[in-house]
Motif scaffolding. Sequence first.
Motif, PDB file in Angstrom:
ATOM      1  N   THR A   1     -21.415   6.980  -8.487  1.00  0.00           N
ATOM      2  CA  THR A   1     -21.515   5.685  -9.165  1.00  0.00           C
ATOM      3  C   THR A   1     -20.489   5.567 -10.290  1.00  0.00           C
ATOM      4  O   THR A   1     -20.138   4.454 -10.697  1.00  0.00           O
ATOM      5  CB  THR A   1     -22.929   5.491  -9.737  1.00  0.00           C
ATOM      6  N   ASN A   2     -20.002   6.684 -10.779  1.00  0.00           N
ATOM      7  CA  ASN A   2     -18.969   6.692 -11.813  1.00  0.00           C
ATOM      8  C   ASN A   2     -17.607   7.083 -11.249  1.00  0.00           C
ATOM      9  O   ASN A   2     -16.669   7.319 -12.010  1.00  0.00           O
ATOM     10  CB  ASN A   2     -19.350   7.666 -12.938  1.00  0.00           C
ATOM     11  N   THR A   3     -17.527   7.181  -9.935  1.00  0.00           N
ATOM     12  CA  THR A   3     -16.318   7.684  -9.288  1.00  0.00           C
ATOM     13  C   THR A   3     -15.527   6.556  -8.642  1.00  0.00           C
ATOM     14  O   THR A   3     -16.098   5.652  -8.026  1.00  0.00           O
ATOM     15  CB  THR A   3     -16.682   8.726  -8.215  1.00  0.00           C
ATOM     16  N   THR A   4     -14.218   6.628  -8.786  1.00  0.00           N
ATOM     17  CA  THR A   4     -13.319   5.685  -8.120  1.00  0.00           C
ATOM     18  C   THR A   4     -12.778   6.324  -6.850  1.00  0.00           C
ATOM     19  O   THR A   4     -12.336   7.470  -6.872  1.00  0.00           O
ATOM     20  CB  THR A   4     -12.152   5.304  -9.045  1.00  0.00           C
ATOM     21  N   ALA A   5     -12.832   5.593  -5.752  1.00  0.00           N
ATOM     22  CA  ALA A   5     -12.280   6.080  -4.482  1.00  0.00           C
ATOM     23  C   ALA A   5     -10.861   5.551  -4.315  1.00  0.00           C
ATOM     24  O   ALA A   5     -10.580   4.386  -4.618  1.00  0.00           O
ATOM     25  CB  ALA A   5     -13.138   5.635  -3.310  1.00  0.00           C
ATOM     26  N   ILE A   6      -9.972   6.435  -3.862  1.00  0.00           N
ATOM     27  CA  ILE A   6      -8.594   6.041  -3.573  1.00  0.00           C
ATOM     28  C   ILE A   6      -8.258   6.451  -2.142  1.00  0.00           C
ATOM     29  O   ILE A   6      -8.546   7.579  -1.730  1.00  0.00           O
ATOM     30  CB  ILE A   6      -7.599   6.718  -4.532  1.00  0.00           C
ATOM     31  N   VAL A   7      -7.670   5.535  -1.403  1.00  0.00           N
ATOM     32  CA  VAL A   7      -7.163   5.838  -0.065  1.00  0.00           C
ATOM     33  C   VAL A   7      -5.645   5.824  -0.139  1.00  0.00           C
ATOM     34  O   VAL A   7      -5.044   4.826  -0.552  1.00  0.00           O
ATOM     35  CB  VAL A   7      -7.648   4.810   0.971  1.00  0.00           C
TER      36      VAL A   7
ATOM     37  N   HIS B   1      -9.529   1.743  -4.345  1.00  0.00           N
ATOM     38  CA  HIS B   1      -8.125   1.316  -4.369  1.00  0.00           C
ATOM     39  C   HIS B   1      -7.392   1.906  -3.163  1.00  0.00           C
ATOM     40  O   HIS B   1      -7.727   3.003  -2.705  1.00  0.00           O
ATOM     41  CB  HIS B   1      -7.429   1.790  -5.648  1.00  0.00           C
ATOM     42  N   ALA B   2      -6.393   1.193  -2.681  1.00  0.00           N
ATOM     43  CA  ALA B   2      -5.547   1.681  -1.587  1.00  0.00           C
ATOM     44  C   ALA B   2      -4.099   1.702  -2.063  1.00  0.00           C
ATOM     45  O   ALA B   2      -3.615   0.737  -2.661  1.00  0.00           O
ATOM     46  CB  ALA B   2      -5.677   0.783  -0.364  1.00  0.00           C
ATOM     47  N   PHE B   3      -3.421   2.830  -1.817  1.00  0.00           N
ATOM     48  CA  PHE B   3      -2.008   2.963  -2.177  1.00  0.00           C
ATOM     49  C   PHE B   3      -1.234   3.481  -0.971  1.00  0.00           C
ATOM     50  O   PHE B   3      -1.752   4.286  -0.194  1.00  0.00           O
ATOM     51  CB  PHE B   3      -1.815   3.944  -3.342  1.00  0.00           C
ATOM     52  N   ASN B   4       0.011   3.021  -0.837  1.00  0.00           N
ATOM     53  CA  ASN B   4       0.879   3.579   0.206  1.00  0.00           C
ATOM     54  C   ASN B   4       2.216   4.043  -0.340  1.00  0.00           C
ATOM     55  O   ASN B   4       3.089   4.449   0.410  1.00  0.00           O
ATOM     56  CB  ASN B   4       1.094   2.573   1.362  1.00  0.00           C
ATOM     57  N   GLU B   5       2.367   4.002  -1.663  1.00  0.00           N
ATOM     58  CA  GLU B   5       3.561   4.519  -2.326  1.00  0.00           C
ATOM     59  C   GLU B   5       3.138   5.649  -3.259  1.00  0.00           C
ATOM     60  O   GLU B   5       2.228   5.478  -4.078  1.00  0.00           O
ATOM     61  CB  GLU B   5       4.270   3.428  -3.122  1.00  0.00           C
ATOM     62  N   GLU B   6       3.803   6.795  -3.140  1.00  0.00           N
ATOM     63  CA  GLU B   6       3.436   7.958  -3.946  1.00  0.00           C
ATOM     64  C   GLU B   6       3.572   7.676  -5.438  1.00  0.00           C
ATOM     65  O   GLU B   6       2.756   8.140  -6.244  1.00  0.00           O
ATOM     66  CB  GLU B   6       4.298   9.155  -3.546  1.00  0.00           C
ATOM     67  N   ARG B   7       4.570   6.899  -5.804  1.00  0.00           N
ATOM     68  CA  ARG B   7       4.784   6.571  -7.218  1.00  0.00           C
ATOM     69  C   ARG B   7       3.576   5.817  -7.785  1.00  0.00           C
ATOM     70  O   ARG B   7       3.144   6.081  -8.913  1.00  0.00           O
ATOM     71  CB  ARG B   7       6.060   5.735  -7.374  1.00  0.00           C
ATOM     72  N   GLU B   8       3.047   4.886  -7.013  1.00  0.00           N
ATOM     73  CA  GLU B   8       1.879   4.121  -7.464  1.00  0.00           C
ATOM     74  C   GLU B   8       0.666   5.031  -7.648  1.00  0.00           C
ATOM     75  O   GLU B   8      -0.095   4.894  -8.618  1.00  0.00           O
ATOM     76  CB  GLU B   8       1.548   3.019  -6.453  1.00  0.00           C
TER      77      GLU B   8
END
Length: 210
Positions: A4-10, A35-42
């Motif tokens: 419940t306090n955790t953010t998921a990133i794909v 959140h979804a990211f496809n750039e390593e910098r982001e």
Amino acid sequence: MERTNTTAIVFDDHRLFADSFSALIERLEIFHAVHAFNEERELTQFLIKHSQLPICLFLDYYLKNKNALPLINEVKRLNRKVTVIVISSVVNPTTVANIMAYNPKGLISKSSGFDTILECLATIDRGEQYVCPVISKILEDLNQTIEIPFTVRELEILQYFAQGLSIAQTADQTHLSKHTIVAHRRKMMAKAHVNSITELLAYARTQELI
């Protein structure tokens, strides 16, 4: 892990998969945010900005022109509260063993179903590592013990060599001295019984280590 306090990133360099999988994770309604990211910098910028935030990172193994193994060490350095779950279409037992050497909290095949994600999270909550049935079967079917000749640090350095990075550039990426990188390279060449970096990389490719 208190989700419940955790953010998921794909993180996946294919935007369609990243967006689709993050939408699937969102349906669980158990994470504070997704959140979804496809750039390593982001991704690295987000981790730096939120270095104290509990994060569950779903990380694709095959990335553009490389694999995700060096990134595992990097995200752990940037955020000590990150939980890494590798998502992969890998079918080679040696490659699976290579991934396991980096000690992710979970390893899920892309051919798995929705229930596998729930099972993975529940297993991690119990303080255990999770390997999905598809990948467990790959390891069970292997008739011989997999022995990876290199340490996790050496495997990380190999990834940077495979990308064409110099000794100095690899030292910067790994936060080690140039002398340490040279020493690691010498040890790896001795283990592989080769005499040059070209031969070392060729050996690593035949063993599917890079």
